[in-house]
Design a protein around this motif. Structure first.
Motif, PDB file in Angstrom:
ATOM      1  N   THR A  96       0.830  -1.206   0.000  1.00  0.00           N
ATOM      2  CA  THR A  96       0.000   0.000   0.000  1.00  0.00           C
ATOM      3  C   THR A  96       0.862   1.252   0.000  1.00  0.00           C
ATOM      4  OG1 THR A  96      -1.741  -1.183   1.215  1.00  0.00           O
ATOM      5  CG2 THR A  96      -1.863   1.219   1.193  1.00  0.00           C
ATOM      6  N   LEU A  97       1.903   1.255   0.820  1.00  0.00           N
ATOM      7  CA  LEU A  97       2.802   2.408   0.847  1.00  0.00           C
ATOM      8  C   LEU A  97       3.525   2.571  -0.481  1.00  0.00           C
ATOM      9  CD1 LEU A  97       4.411   2.287   4.418  1.00  0.00           C
ATOM     10  CD2 LEU A  97       2.580   3.752   3.581  1.00  0.00           C
ATOM     11  N   ALA A  98       3.838   1.469  -1.143  1.00  0.00           N
ATOM     12  CA  ALA A  98       4.529   1.555  -2.437  1.00  0.00           C
ATOM     13  C   ALA A  98       3.678   2.312  -3.450  1.00  0.00           C
ATOM     14  CB  ALA A  98       4.864   0.156  -2.949  1.00  0.00           C
ATOM     15  N   VAL A  99       2.393   1.988  -3.529  1.00  0.00           N
ATOM     16  CA  VAL A  99       1.509   2.692  -4.463  1.00  0.00           C
ATOM     17  C   VAL A  99       1.367   4.154  -4.050  1.00  0.00           C
ATOM     18  CG1 VAL A  99      -0.808   2.782  -5.436  1.00  0.00           C
ATOM     19  CG2 VAL A  99       0.264   0.571  -5.011  1.00  0.00           C
ATOM     20  N   PHE A 100       1.245   4.397  -2.754  1.00  0.00           N
ATOM     21  CA  PHE A 100       1.134   5.775  -2.260  1.00  0.00           C
ATOM     22  C   PHE A 100       2.350   6.593  -2.673  1.00  0.00           C
ATOM     23  CE2 PHE A 100       2.055   8.972   0.992  1.00  0.00           C
ATOM     24  CZ  PHE A 100       0.859   9.689   1.018  1.00  0.00           C
ATOM     25  N   PHE A 101       3.543   6.014  -2.537  1.00  0.00           N
ATOM     26  CA  PHE A 101       4.766   6.742  -2.885  1.00  0.00           C
ATOM     27  C   PHE A 101       4.866   6.995  -4.387  1.00  0.00           C
ATOM     28  CE2 PHE A 101       6.742   4.714   1.098  1.00  0.00           C
ATOM     29  CZ  PHE A 101       6.399   5.810   1.869  1.00  0.00           C
ATOM     30  N   ILE A 102       4.449   6.028  -5.199  1.00  0.00           N
ATOM     31  CA  ILE A 102       4.517   6.222  -6.650  1.00  0.00           C
ATOM     32  C   ILE A 102       3.648   7.401  -7.073  1.00  0.00           C
ATOM     33  CG2 ILE A 102       3.846   5.241  -8.872  1.00  0.00           C
ATOM     34  CD1 ILE A 102       4.727   2.500  -7.762  1.00  0.00           C
ATOM     35  N   VAL A 103       2.399   7.402  -6.634  1.00  0.00           N
ATOM     36  CA  VAL A 103       1.474   8.470  -7.036  1.00  0.00           C
ATOM     37  C   VAL A 103       1.852   9.795  -6.376  1.00  0.00           C
ATOM     38  CG1 VAL A 103      -0.921   9.245  -7.059  1.00  0.00           C
ATOM     39  CG2 VAL A 103      -0.382   6.811  -7.404  1.00  0.00           C
ATOM     40  N   GLY A 104       2.050   9.760  -5.056  1.00  0.00           N
ATOM     41  CA  GLY A 104       2.325  10.995  -4.323  1.00  0.00           C
ATOM     42  C   GLY A 104       3.629  11.648  -4.724  1.00  0.00           C
ATOM     43  N   THR A 105       4.683  10.848  -4.829  1.00  0.00           N
ATOM     44  CA  THR A 105       5.980  11.408  -5.211  1.00  0.00           C
ATOM     45  C   THR A 105       5.957  11.899  -6.652  1.00  0.00           C
ATOM     46  OG1 THR A 105       7.074   9.863  -3.700  1.00  0.00           O
ATOM     47  CG2 THR A 105       8.464  10.965  -5.322  1.00  0.00           C
ATOM     48  N   GLY A 106       5.239  11.183  -7.503  1.00  0.00           N
ATOM     49  CA  GLY A 106       5.130  11.626  -8.893  1.00  0.00           C
ATOM     50  C   GLY A 106       4.470  12.989  -8.996  1.00  0.00           C
ATOM     51  N   VAL A 107       3.411  13.198  -8.239  1.00  0.00           N
ATOM     52  CA  VAL A 107       2.730  14.497  -8.237  1.00  0.00           C
ATOM     53  C   VAL A 107       3.636  15.582  -7.662  1.00  0.00           C
ATOM     54  CG1 VAL A 107       0.806  15.794  -7.226  1.00  0.00           C
ATOM     55  CG2 VAL A 107       0.421  13.502  -8.149  1.00  0.00           C
ATOM     56  N   SER A 108       4.354  15.262  -6.580  1.00  0.00           N
ATOM     57  CA  SER A 108       5.259  16.248  -5.982  1.00  0.00           C
ATOM     58  C   SER A 108       6.368  16.637  -6.941  1.00  0.00           C
ATOM     59  CB  SER A 108       5.861  15.680  -4.688  1.00  0.00           C
ATOM     60  OG  SER A 108       4.865  15.474  -3.707  1.00  0.00           O
ATOM     61  N   LEU A 109       6.944  15.652  -7.633  1.00  0.00           N
ATOM     62  CA  LEU A 109       7.998  15.953  -8.607  1.00  0.00           C
ATOM     63  C   LEU A 109       7.473  16.830  -9.743  1.00  0.00           C
ATOM     64  CD1 LEU A 109      10.043  12.637  -9.044  1.00  0.00           C
ATOM     65  CD2 LEU A 109      10.959  14.891  -8.451  1.00  0.00           C
ATOM     66  N   ALA A 110       6.284  16.506 -10.220  1.00  0.00           N
ATOM     67  CA  ALA A 110       5.702  17.305 -11.297  1.00  0.00           C
ATOM     68  C   ALA A 110       5.450  18.737 -10.837  1.00  0.00           C
ATOM     69  CB  ALA A 110       4.394  16.665 -11.772  1.00  0.00           C
ATOM     70  N   GLY A 111       4.949  18.879  -9.602  1.00  0.00           N
ATOM     71  CA  GLY A 111       4.701  20.217  -9.077  1.00  0.00           C
ATOM     72  C   GLY A 111       5.972  21.023  -8.909  1.00  0.00           C
ATOM     73  N   LEU A 112       7.017  20.378  -8.388  1.00  0.00           N
ATOM     74  CA  LEU A 112       8.300  21.068  -8.229  1.00  0.00           C
ATOM     75  C   LEU A 112       8.890  21.454  -9.582  1.00  0.00           C
ATOM     76  CD1 LEU A 112       9.873  18.888  -5.378  1.00  0.00           C
ATOM     77  CD2 LEU A 112       9.175  21.281  -5.193  1.00  0.00           C
ATOM     78  N   ALA A 113       8.712  20.596 -10.572  1.00  0.00           N
ATOM     79  CA  ALA A 113       9.213  20.910 -11.914  1.00  0.00           C
ATOM     80  C   ALA A 113       8.493  22.130 -12.485  1.00  0.00           C
ATOM     81  CB  ALA A 113       9.037  19.705 -12.833  1.00  0.00           C
ATOM     82  N   LEU A 114       7.180  22.176 -12.329  1.00  0.00           N
ATOM     83  CA  LEU A 114       6.417  23.317 -12.823  1.00  0.00           C
ATOM     84  C   LEU A 114       6.806  24.602 -12.108  1.00  0.00           C
ATOM     85  CD1 LEU A 114       2.877  21.696 -13.182  1.00  0.00           C
ATOM     86  CD2 LEU A 114       4.417  22.405 -15.034  1.00  0.00           C
ATOM     87  N   ALA A 115       7.224  24.466 -10.837  1.00  0.00           N
ATOM     88  CA  ALA A 115       7.628  25.636 -10.052  1.00  0.00           C
ATOM     89  C   ALA A 115       9.094  26.006 -10.276  1.00  0.00           C
ATOM     90  CB  ALA A 115       7.380  25.374  -8.565  1.00  0.00           C
ATOM     91  N   GLY A 116       9.776  25.281 -11.160  1.00  0.00           N
ATOM     92  CA  GLY A 116      11.176  25.589 -11.445  1.00  0.00           C
ATOM     93  C   GLY A 116      12.141  25.157 -10.369  1.00  0.00           C
ATOM     94  N   GLN A 117      11.768  24.147  -9.572  1.00  0.00           N
ATOM     95  CA  GLN A 117      12.601  23.701  -8.466  1.00  0.00           C
ATOM     96  C   GLN A 117      13.325  22.388  -8.756  1.00  0.00           C
ATOM     97  OE1 GLN A 117      13.054  25.515  -5.621  1.00  0.00           O
ATOM     98  NE2 GLN A 117      11.766  27.106  -6.527  1.00  0.00           N
ATOM     99  N   VAL A 118      13.366  21.974 -10.030  1.00  0.00           N
ATOM    100  CA  VAL A 118      14.029  20.728 -10.416  1.00  0.00           C
ATOM    101  C   VAL A 118      15.165  21.048 -11.380  1.00  0.00           C
ATOM    102  CG1 VAL A 118      13.768  18.507 -11.575  1.00  0.00           C
ATOM    103  CG2 VAL A 118      11.928  19.369 -10.121  1.00  0.00           C
ATOM    104  N   SER A 119      16.362  20.503 -11.090  1.00  0.00           N
ATOM    105  CA  SER A 119      17.514  20.747 -11.960  1.00  0.00           C
ATOM    106  C   SER A 119      18.021  19.435 -12.539  1.00  0.00           C
ATOM    107  CB  SER A 119      18.644  21.414 -11.173  1.00  0.00           C
ATOM    108  OG  SER A 119      19.196  20.514 -10.228  1.00  0.00           O
ATOM    109  N   ALA A 120      18.770  19.544 -13.649  1.00  0.00           N
ATOM    110  CA  ALA A 120      19.375  18.362 -14.271  1.00  0.00           C
ATOM    111  C   ALA A 120      20.345  17.682 -13.315  1.00  0.00           C
ATOM    112  CB  ALA A 120      20.087  18.761 -15.562  1.00  0.00           C
TER     113      ALA A 120
END
Length: 241
Positions: free
Chosen positions: A164-188
């Motif tokens: 259950t935690l594995a699925v939670f991390f996949i979805v939740g972390t994916g959304v967080s990464l996408a949000g940070l990318a849109l906010a310009g907080q992700v670098s190569a």
């Protein structure tokens, strides 16, 4: 710029591997173990580099282990995480890493204290909404969201908790990464370091196999609570010293 085979990055990969070992054993821990060290040595990699590993490891877990998932508690927690993620993005943009780590450490201790002394926490709608919301903020801001979910589900069978935690991390972390990318907080550089750590993640998962087979529900709950306390104290002490 951090090179692919930078010795410091490879050394940090060992910490990430230990975190993967812990998470593959009890359901969470990759960021809790490695984040304090990454913050001290290469703070510019936080939180994105660990998120890259935090979204990769659950895929490895689900591909190689049981996939019995508590869908209803998972659904409530994901709703709360998605709603809380924007707040975590704002915190990353305006708050120091030490302040975020200190807040997360204190929140973990409070959650453990409530679980042990006051309330027998179960995966109800209220507890999962609360855990998911806190994880949305702390998971996005500090890449540490697992302890709150693990505490809310501490009475679940070990294989169900991990899946259950594995699925939670996949979805939740994916959304967080996408949000940070849109906010310009992700670098190569952050992405490159995270991918560099993937072999360490796989090694940690494989080494955890014998441990997973020996943990029953009661032992898992004790380990989860103890690890949460140790991890939170470590995070708090690091920020204060």
């Amino acid at each position: 710029m951090t090179a692919w085979l930078d010795p410091t990055i490879l050394a940090l990969g060992m910490a990430v591997g230990i975190g993967a070992f812990v998470q593959s054993s009890i359901g969470f821990g990759i960021a809790v173990v490695s984040a304090p060290l990454v913050v001290v040595v290469e703070p510019q990699l936080m939180p994105v580099s660990l998120m890259v590993c935090a979204i990769f490891l659950p895929f490895v877990q689900l591909a190689s282990g049981p996939r019995e998932i508590s869908w209803q508690p998972l659904g409530w927690s994901l709703v709360a995480r998605l709603l809380a993620t924007p707040l975590g993005i704002v915190i990353v943009a305006v708050t120091s890493a030490d302040a975020i780590a200190l807040l997360v450490g204190v929140l973990i201790l409070v959650t453990v204290a409530v679980s042990v002394r006051a309330v027998d926490i179960r995966p109800t709608r209220g507890s999962m909404l609360t855990a998911g919301g806190i994880s949305g903020v702390s998971g996005t801001a500090a890449s540490i969201g697992g302890p709150f979910m693990a505490l809310a589900m501490q009475h679940e069978p070990p294989h169900r908790l991990r899946a259950t935690l594995a699925v939670f991390f996949i979805v939740g972390t994916g959304v967080s990464l996408a949000g940070l990318a849109l906010a310009g907080q992700v670098s190569a550089e952050q992405l490159r370091a995270g991918v560099t750590w993937w072999p360490f993640v796989v090694a940690g998962h494989l080494l955890a196999g014998p441990v997973r087979s020996r943990l029953d529900a009661r032992a898992l709950r004790r380990v989860v609570l103890a690890f949460c306390v140790v991890a939170s104290l470590g995070v708090i002490l690091r920020t204060l010293l």
